[in-house]
Design a protein around this motif. Structure first.
Motif, PDB file in Angstrom:
ATOM      1  N   LYS A 113       8.185 -38.936 -26.362  1.00 61.25           N
ATOM      2  CA  LYS A 113       7.482 -37.711 -25.952  1.00 61.25           C
ATOM      3  C   LYS A 113       7.229 -37.721 -24.435  1.00 61.25           C
ATOM      4  CE  LYS A 113       3.021 -37.157 -26.413  1.00 61.25           C
ATOM      5  NZ  LYS A 113       1.653 -36.980 -26.924  1.00 61.25           N
ATOM      6  N   ALA A 118       7.811 -35.846 -18.945  1.00 64.31           N
ATOM      7  CA  ALA A 118       8.042 -36.222 -17.538  1.00 64.31           C
ATOM      8  C   ALA A 118       9.235 -35.439 -16.969  1.00 64.31           C
ATOM      9  CB  ALA A 118       8.285 -37.723 -17.434  1.00 64.31           C
ATOM     10  N   ASP A 129      10.347 -46.263 -17.288  1.00 67.37           N
ATOM     11  CA  ASP A 129       9.925 -47.620 -16.961  1.00 67.37           C
ATOM     12  C   ASP A 129      10.022 -48.595 -18.131  1.00 67.37           C
ATOM     13  OD1 ASP A 129       8.840 -49.591 -15.409  1.00 67.37           O
ATOM     14  OD2 ASP A 129       6.771 -48.867 -15.529  1.00 67.37           O
ATOM     15  N   ASP A 132       6.225 -52.319 -15.482  1.00 66.64           N
ATOM     16  CA  ASP A 132       4.758 -52.372 -15.477  1.00 66.64           C
ATOM     17  C   ASP A 132       4.086 -51.554 -16.590  1.00 66.64           C
ATOM     18  OD1 ASP A 132       4.456 -54.046 -13.263  1.00 66.64           O
ATOM     19  OD2 ASP A 132       4.450 -52.389 -11.834  1.00 66.64           O
ATOM     20  N   SER A 133       4.665 -50.417 -16.959  1.00 64.81           N
ATOM     21  CA  SER A 133       3.958 -49.541 -17.906  1.00 64.81           C
ATOM     22  C   SER A 133       4.445 -49.688 -19.345  1.00 64.81           C
ATOM     23  CB  SER A 133       4.072 -48.073 -17.469  1.00 64.81           C
ATOM     24  OG  SER A 133       5.394 -47.621 -17.602  1.00 64.81           O
ATOM     25  N   ARG A 179      13.754 -48.149 -14.366  1.00 65.40           N
ATOM     26  CA  ARG A 179      13.292 -49.437 -13.826  1.00 65.40           C
ATOM     27  C   ARG A 179      13.416 -50.520 -14.899  1.00 65.40           C
ATOM     28  NH1 ARG A 179       7.447 -50.470 -10.925  1.00 65.40           N
ATOM     29  NH2 ARG A 179       6.570 -49.820 -12.924  1.00 65.40           N
ATOM     30  N   MET A 345       1.594 -45.434  -5.988  1.00 63.63           N
ATOM     31  CA  MET A 345       0.816 -44.786  -7.045  1.00 63.63           C
ATOM     32  C   MET A 345      -0.674 -44.799  -6.739  1.00 63.63           C
ATOM     33  SD  MET A 345       1.152 -43.331  -9.897  1.00 63.63           S
ATOM     34  CE  MET A 345       2.402 -43.814 -11.061  1.00 63.63           C
ATOM     35  N   ILE A 349      -6.384 -40.515 -12.476  1.00 62.57           N
ATOM     36  CA  ILE A 349      -5.718 -39.610 -13.419  1.00 62.57           C
ATOM     37  C   ILE A 349      -6.678 -38.463 -13.728  1.00 62.57           C
ATOM     38  CG2 ILE A 349      -4.068 -41.209 -14.489  1.00 62.57           C
ATOM     39  CD1 ILE A 349      -6.154 -41.881 -16.574  1.00 62.57           C
ATOM     40  N   TRP A 381       4.712 -41.272  -5.735  1.00 63.94           N
ATOM     41  CA  TRP A 381       4.621 -41.345  -7.191  1.00 63.94           C
ATOM     42  C   TRP A 381       3.428 -40.561  -7.719  1.00 63.94           C
ATOM     43  CZ3 TRP A 381       5.608 -47.065  -9.126  1.00 63.94           C
ATOM     44  CH2 TRP A 381       6.964 -47.359  -8.968  1.00 63.94           C
ATOM     45  N   HIS A 384       0.829 -38.876 -13.744  1.00 63.72           N
ATOM     46  CA  HIS A 384       0.502 -37.976 -14.858  1.00 63.72           C
ATOM     47  C   HIS A 384       1.041 -36.588 -14.517  1.00 63.72           C
ATOM     48  CE1 HIS A 384      -2.089 -35.599 -17.510  1.00 63.72           C
ATOM     49  NE2 HIS A 384      -2.470 -36.721 -18.113  1.00 63.72           N
ATOM     50  N   MET A 459      -5.545 -45.156 -14.162  1.00 59.50           N
ATOM     51  CA  MET A 459      -4.379 -45.696 -14.853  1.00 59.50           C
ATOM     52  C   MET A 459      -4.396 -47.209 -14.728  1.00 59.50           C
ATOM     53  SD  MET A 459      -0.612 -46.169 -13.479  1.00 59.50           S
ATOM     54  CE  MET A 459      -1.305 -47.517 -12.600  1.00 59.50           C
ATOM     55  N   ASP A 461      -2.033 -50.595 -15.656  1.00 65.05           N
ATOM     56  CA  ASP A 461      -0.783 -51.115 -16.204  1.00 65.05           C
ATOM     57  C   ASP A 461      -0.690 -52.598 -15.868  1.00 65.05           C
ATOM     58  OD1 ASP A 461       0.025 -51.278 -13.582  1.00 65.05           O
ATOM     59  OD2 ASP A 461       1.566 -49.734 -13.729  1.00 65.05           O
TER      60      ASP A 461
HETATM   61  C1  LIG Z   1       1.744 -49.945 -10.752  1.00 58.48           C
HETATM   62  C2  LIG Z   1       2.833 -49.117 -11.304  1.00 58.48           C
HETATM   63  O1  LIG Z   1       3.857 -49.641 -11.620  1.00 58.48           O
HETATM   64  S1  LIG Z   1       2.627 -47.466 -11.473  1.00 58.48           S
HETATM   65  C3  LIG Z   1       3.947 -46.978 -12.523  1.00 58.48           C
HETATM   66  C4  LIG Z   1       3.785 -47.458 -13.896  1.00 58.48           C
HETATM   67  N1  LIG Z   1       2.678 -46.817 -14.566  1.00 58.48           N
HETATM   68  C5  LIG Z   1       2.846 -45.605 -15.114  1.00 58.48           C
HETATM   69  O2  LIG Z   1       3.936 -45.095 -15.073  1.00 58.48           O
HETATM   70  C6  LIG Z   1       1.678 -44.929 -15.767  1.00 58.48           C
HETATM   71  C7  LIG Z   1       2.083 -43.601 -16.316  1.00 58.48           C
HETATM   72  N2  LIG Z   1       0.977 -42.854 -16.881  1.00 58.48           N
HETATM   73  C8  LIG Z   1       0.559 -43.041 -18.139  1.00 58.48           C
HETATM   74  O3  LIG Z   1       1.050 -43.892 -18.851  1.00 58.48           O
HETATM   75  C9  LIG Z   1      -0.522 -42.129 -18.652  1.00 58.48           C
HETATM   76  O4  LIG Z   1      -0.676 -41.028 -17.805  1.00 58.48           O
HETATM   77  C10 LIG Z   1      -1.902 -42.796 -18.768  1.00 58.48           C
HETATM   78  C11 LIG Z   1      -1.807 -43.938 -19.774  1.00 58.48           C
HETATM   79  C12 LIG Z   1      -2.350 -43.338 -17.443  1.00 58.48           C
HETATM   80  C13 LIG Z   1      -2.904 -41.756 -19.263  1.00 58.48           C
HETATM   81  O5  LIG Z   1      -2.471 -41.361 -20.507  1.00 58.48           O
HETATM   82  P1  LIG Z   1      -3.298 -40.329 -21.418  1.00 58.48           P
HETATM   83  O6  LIG Z   1      -4.746 -40.548 -21.259  1.00 58.48           O
HETATM   84  O7  LIG Z   1      -2.705 -40.430 -22.770  1.00 58.48           O
HETATM   85  O8  LIG Z   1      -2.937 -38.957 -20.803  1.00 58.48           O
HETATM   86  P2  LIG Z   1      -3.361 -37.538 -21.346  1.00 58.48           P
HETATM   87  O9  LIG Z   1      -4.030 -37.622 -22.683  1.00 58.48           O
HETATM   88  O10 LIG Z   1      -4.114 -36.860 -20.288  1.00 58.48           O
HETATM   89  O11 LIG Z   1      -1.947 -36.850 -21.502  1.00 58.48           O
HETATM   90  C14 LIG Z   1      -1.795 -35.458 -21.591  1.00 58.48           C
HETATM   91  C15 LIG Z   1      -0.344 -35.170 -21.807  1.00 58.48           C
HETATM   92  O12 LIG Z   1       0.409 -35.643 -20.689  1.00 58.48           O
HETATM   93  C16 LIG Z   1       1.391 -36.558 -21.119  1.00 58.48           C
HETATM   94  N3  LIG Z   1       1.515 -37.606 -20.105  1.00 58.48           N
HETATM   95  C17 LIG Z   1       0.543 -38.324 -19.512  1.00 58.48           C
HETATM   96  N4  LIG Z   1       1.063 -39.149 -18.590  1.00 58.48           N
HETATM   97  C18 LIG Z   1       2.393 -38.934 -18.605  1.00 58.48           C
HETATM   98  C19 LIG Z   1       3.465 -39.479 -17.856  1.00 58.48           C
HETATM   99  N5  LIG Z   1       3.265 -40.393 -16.916  1.00 58.48           N
HETATM  100  N6  LIG Z   1       4.703 -39.040 -18.139  1.00 58.48           N
HETATM  101  C20 LIG Z   1       4.913 -38.101 -19.080  1.00 58.48           C
HETATM  102  N7  LIG Z   1       3.935 -37.542 -19.813  1.00 58.48           N
HETATM  103  C21 LIG Z   1       2.689 -37.963 -19.573  1.00 58.48           C
HETATM  104  C22 LIG Z   1       0.894 -37.108 -22.427  1.00 58.48           C
HETATM  105  O13 LIG Z   1       1.955 -37.627 -23.178  1.00 58.48           O
HETATM  106  C23 LIG Z   1       0.240 -35.883 -23.025  1.00 58.48           C
HETATM  107  O14 LIG Z   1       1.251 -35.060 -23.560  1.00 58.48           O
HETATM  108  P3  LIG Z   1       0.962 -33.964 -24.720  1.00 58.48           P
HETATM  109  O15 LIG Z   1      -0.112 -33.071 -24.203  1.00 58.48           O
HETATM  110  O16 LIG Z   1       2.259 -33.291 -24.879  1.00 58.48           O
HETATM  111  O17 LIG Z   1       0.531 -34.742 -25.920  1.00 58.48           O
END
Ligand SMILES: CC(=O)SCCNC(=O)CCNC(=O)[C@H](O)C(C)(C)COP(=O)(O)OP(=O)(O)OC[C@H]1O[C@@H](n2cnc3c(N)ncnc32)[C@H](O)[C@@H]1OP(=O)(O)O
Ligand SMILES: O=CC(=O)O
Ligand SMILES: [Mg+2]
Length: 559
Positions: A113, A118, A129, A132-133, A179, A345, A349, A381, A384, A459, A461
């Motif tokens: 999903k 994204a 990714d 990290d995530s 990644r 990043m 959030i 980056w 969200h 966030m 990770d």
């Molecule tokens: C240090 C580093 O390496 S940074 C890079 C690695 N880290 C990442 O990529 C983190 C990416 N972000 C995430 O995993 C998430 O945003 C989190 C875990 C931080 C927060 O997640 P949640 O609290 O579940 O987000 P939230 O409930 O607000 O999500 C709302 C909607 O956005 C979507 N969403 C949230 N973040 C993302 C994302 N990064 N990519 C795609 N969709 C996303 C959710 O799937 C949800 O979809 P839906 O409404 O269709 O069900």
């Protein structure tokens, strides 16, 4: 047509006869895994492993030897032997049109999903990714490859039955970057000639093998594009370059189609940026400021230096001199070599239930992105989809051109002392408590198969959680004085940490509720986190120790 349903988890006894000689699949086979684990793809991954495993082992051994020198008192610095590369007049191959403008890149785990969300969210790029995530469970990794294959072929869909919501790709989507895992992680569910596969080679190998043709057809003959994490030295970039050469030759793909953006997210690597770009000069898509791992690595690299204790994690922001110097030097280096200098990043959030707090978080993100674009970064980056419009707006307003390769930053003059300057700030009991609360909750999520989580409106990770772990370790090891907060003067000891851990576990239980606490892995996570924070010698990575908790070997046909 076969319907892919990720919730079906039937265990099947693996039959080794179905796989190429020397290849043993130790993870359970699920429906559709055979689409990734084809004989041809496994032969490709096994050939990669056989060719590059010795070099991967060598670079990991070099890391150990270099760390021993740091532990004996040396500090990272520029290598006199490669001065000619740093001062030479060379450039990397120019960026292909498909990645010329990458002003906002959303990132996220390779979850079905999230991939669709994204790709649809309006960002220019999406970094999918495995690192990290993502918690690298067998199911996460294999489903990740299925999801990416479907994303590249544009057949990816998802049904959320509980919410009666269907997901599919928009006509215009972000460009996909992938990644793979860092060099240090093994993949215990696939053995090649009796040894676990290298996670990075497996992630790259399956993705490249299954997708290079469709991907290149859709991106003007270029790609696939990658992010390359956690490297410490240009010899590691040389291995990636050789992997790219080999993959291109093996699949008759023209030289330089594959491009990789290297994350500069270890302290040793910042002294090697020209050298890393030089090794990858035909395959480079630039460098990225992986700030969270960089802070983790800063602590880890100088682990034996008791005079280098950091202030609380919340105070180690991008305006600290050592981080500002690193980003500016990265921009100068990339633009001298004609490739992108990507930002990093911001951890904030969206905060759903508190408009004032949400506004404050957005202001912090805006300030961070404004600093990046004005410094000369070519993009950044977003964690969200809800943050993409905000980040896009800052870059659109301040970067009218597709990128800022023309901004040479010749004014920047950074020396070793700038990159090694200690950040300013205080350490507090609250900082120790927060590190503990975050570390335990992150680890509990990771051990349950989730690699990025929202905690206290940020966030978290693997990279951010590592800062919490190594900072606690550093303070316990050197009985750091807590010079800030309500009780200045207190020293961190194993006994104090044990008490903090007990109290924070009680607080976590209150926050998440008794049912979630009982069914989650909080207690196991607390034991592991405590072991890591109090170990006499610092472990290189939290996830190396934690990996055994997520390994799921299938019953073998040989048994
Ligand atoms: C240090 C580093 O390496 S940074 C890079 C690695 N880290 C990442 O990529 C983190 C990416 N972000 C995430 O995993 C998430 O945003 C989190 C875990 C931080 C927060 O997640 P949640 O609290 O579940 O987000 P939230 O409930 O607000 O999500 C709302 C909607 O956005 C979507 N969403 C949230 N973040 C993302 C994302 N990064 N990519 C795609 N969709 C996303 C959710 O799937 C949800 O979809 P839906 O409404 O269709 O069900
Ligand atoms: O991968 C990115 C980081 O900040 O770490
Ligand atoms: Mg990182």
């Amino acid at each position: 047509m076969e319907i892919y349903n990720p919730s079906v988890k039937k265990n099947v006894r693996n039959t080794e006869a179905a796989f190429p000689a020397g290849v043993r699949i130790r993870g359970p086979m699920r429906p559709c895994f055979e689409k990734i684990l084809t004989k041809e793809a496994l032969e490709f991954v096994a050939a990669l492993e056989r060719k590059f495993r010795p070099r991967v082992k060598y670079i990991l051994q070099c890391r150990k030897e270099q760390q021993a020198r740091y532990d004996a008192g040396e500090l990272p610095s520029f290598d006199p032997a490669t001065k000619a590369i740093r001062e030479g007049d060379w450039t990397c191959s120019p960026p292909p049109a498909a990645i010329a403008d990458r002003r906002v890149e959303i990132t996220g785990p390779v979850e079905r999903k999230m991939i669709i969300n994204a790709l649809n969210c309006g960002a220019k790029m999406f970094m999918a990714d495995f690192e990290d995530s993502l918690a690298p469970t067998w199911d996460n990794i294999m489903h990740g490859h299925i999801n990416l294959r479907d994303a590249v072929n544009r057949t990816i869909t998802y049904e959320d039955k509980a919410r009666n919501k269907s997901y599919k790709l928009n006509s215009k989507t972000a460009t996909l970057l992938v990644r793979p895992r860092g060099w240090h992680l093994l993949e215990s569910h696939i053995e090649i000639d009796g040894e676990p596969a290298t996670g990075a080679l497996m992630d790259f190998g399956f993705y490249f093998f299954h997708n290079h043709a469709s991907y290149r057809a859709k991106h003007g003959g270029y790609g696939p594009f990658f992010y390359l994490p956690k490297m410490q030295h240009s010899r590691e970039a040389a291995v990636w370059n050789a992997v790219f050469d080999w993959a291109e030759d093996t699949c008759s793909v023209p030289r330089g189609s594959i491009r990789g953006t290297v994350l500069i997210e270890t302290l040793p690597a910042v002294f090697q940026m020209h050298e890393i770009l030089y090794e990858l000069r035909e395959h480079s898509a630039g460098l990225n400021c992986g700030r969270w791992d960089y802070i983790f690595s800063f602590i880890k690299t100088v682990r034996a230096h008791p005079d280098r204790l950091l202030p609380d994690r919340v105070q180690v922001g991008m305006t600290q001199h050592f981080l500002k110097s690193y980003t500016e030097l990265l921009i100068q280096t990339c633009h001298k070599r004609g490739v992108h200098a990507m930002g990093g990043m911001a951890a904030q959030i969206p905060i759903k239930d508190n408009p004032a707090a949400n506004q404050a978080a957005q202001e912090l993100i805006k300030a961070d992105k404004l600093r990046e674009v004005l410094a000369g970064h070519d993009g950044t980056w977003a964690a969200h989809p809800g943050l993409v419009p905000l980040v896009l707006e800052v870059f659109d307003k301040n970067m009218p051109t597709p990128n800022q390769l023309h901004v040479k930053r010749e004014d920047v003059s950074v020396i070793c002392a700038d990159l090694l300057q200690m950040p300013k700030g205080k350490r507090s009991l609250d900082g120790l408590r927060l590190n503990t609360r975050v570390g335990v909750q992150y680890l509990a999520a990771w051990m349950s198969g989730t690699g990025s989580v929202p905690l206290y409106n940020l966030m978290e990770d693997a990279a951010t959680a590592e800062i919490s772990r190594v900072q606690n370790w550093q303070q316990i090891k050197y009985n750091a004085v807590l010079d800030g907060g309500l009780v200045p003067g207190m020293r961190v000891t194993k006994e104090l940490f044990a008490r903090v851990l007990d109290e924070e576990l009680i607080r976590i239980e209150k926050e998440v509720g008794p049912a979630k606490f009982a069914s989650g892995k909080y207690k196991e996570a607390a034991v592991l986190f405590a072991k890591q924070c109090t170990a006499p010698e610092l472990d290189d990575f939290l996830t190396l120790d934690a990996y055994r908790y997520i390994v799921t070997h299938a019953p073998s046909a040989r048994m």
